[in-house]
Enzyme design. Structure first.
Site: not given
Ligand code: E4P
Length: 224
Positions: A85
């Protein structure tokens, strides 16, 4: 739509895998921090448990050359089916272009706008992850942004899929599934919330009670 668990708590992951049809696990630095454990120790445990399902792991560095080094280490540690990522920012795009050339699987993350998503898709990433809840909290329409990005990809024959992220509730998941979004990563409680409904529980209990009235308590179709 692929359904992915957005969590790094191995017990929570095992519990969801036991009951629900899921396709992998995503993490981010905050999710790893919540475990209070060493990142690679937790990630190896998750990889061992999920086998060849998708595992998404985020880089930390802000400079392309270091992002590339992180990506190499992440894939060397966690093997095939691991998606690196990378935030959709200029240094991230630079790293994405190089890593796509090497065949590394990538997820563009920290996506708040369709323009970020478009640029990451043009770099050749496999997924982009727009954050519904965080977009909503900025006063915009998170679900609308997810759909908008999906349409941009489909109308331009881009093979990148939307990996919808940052959900508040199960209804959002169903709405995106109906729209044809490629994947969603959600916290365990949002997955279990998909079938948390007193009417469903009551119906199943009623069937059992009626059967036991006919037979005896504890009787089922296998021990009559
Ligand atoms: C996924 O790629 C993200 O890191 C994650 O869903 C962010 O979620 P949040 O906004 O609940 O922290």
């Amino acid at each position: 739509m692929k359904l992915i668990i957005d969590n790094a708590d191995i017990e929570a992951i095992k519990n969801v895998y036991e009951y629900y049809p899921v396709d992998g696990v995503t993490t981010n630095p905050s999710i790893l921090a919540a475990t209070g454990r060493q990142p690679y120790e937790v990630l190896h445990e998750i990889r061992d448990f999920i086998g060849s399902d998708e595992l998404h792991v985020q880089v930390i560095s802000g400079v392309a050359e270091d992002i590339i080094k992180e990506a190499h280490r992440i894939v060397a540690e966690l093997g095939p089916h691991t998606f690196v990522k990378i935030p959709c920012v200029p240094e991230g795009f630079k790293a994405m272009k190089a890593l796509v050339e090497e065949g590394v699987l990538l997820t563009g993350t920290a996506v708040y706008t369709p323009m970020q998503a478009l640029l990451a898709a043009k770099c050749g990433v496999n997924y982009v992850a727009p954050y519904i809840n965080r977009i909503d909290n900025m006063g915009y329409d998170g679900i609308g942004v997810e759909k908008h990005i999906h349409d941009i990809f489909k109308n331009n024959n881009l093979t990148t899929e939307v990996l919808a992220a940052s959900f508040k509730n199960s209804q959002q998941l169903l709405e995106l599934c109906e729209y044809g979004i490629g994947a969603a990563t959600v916290a365990p409680d949002v997955i279990t919330g998909l079938v948390k409904n007193p009417a469903i529980t009551a119906a199943v209990d009623d069937f059992r009670r009626d059967f036991e009235k006919l037979t005896k308590p504890g009787k089922t179709m296998y021990n009559l």
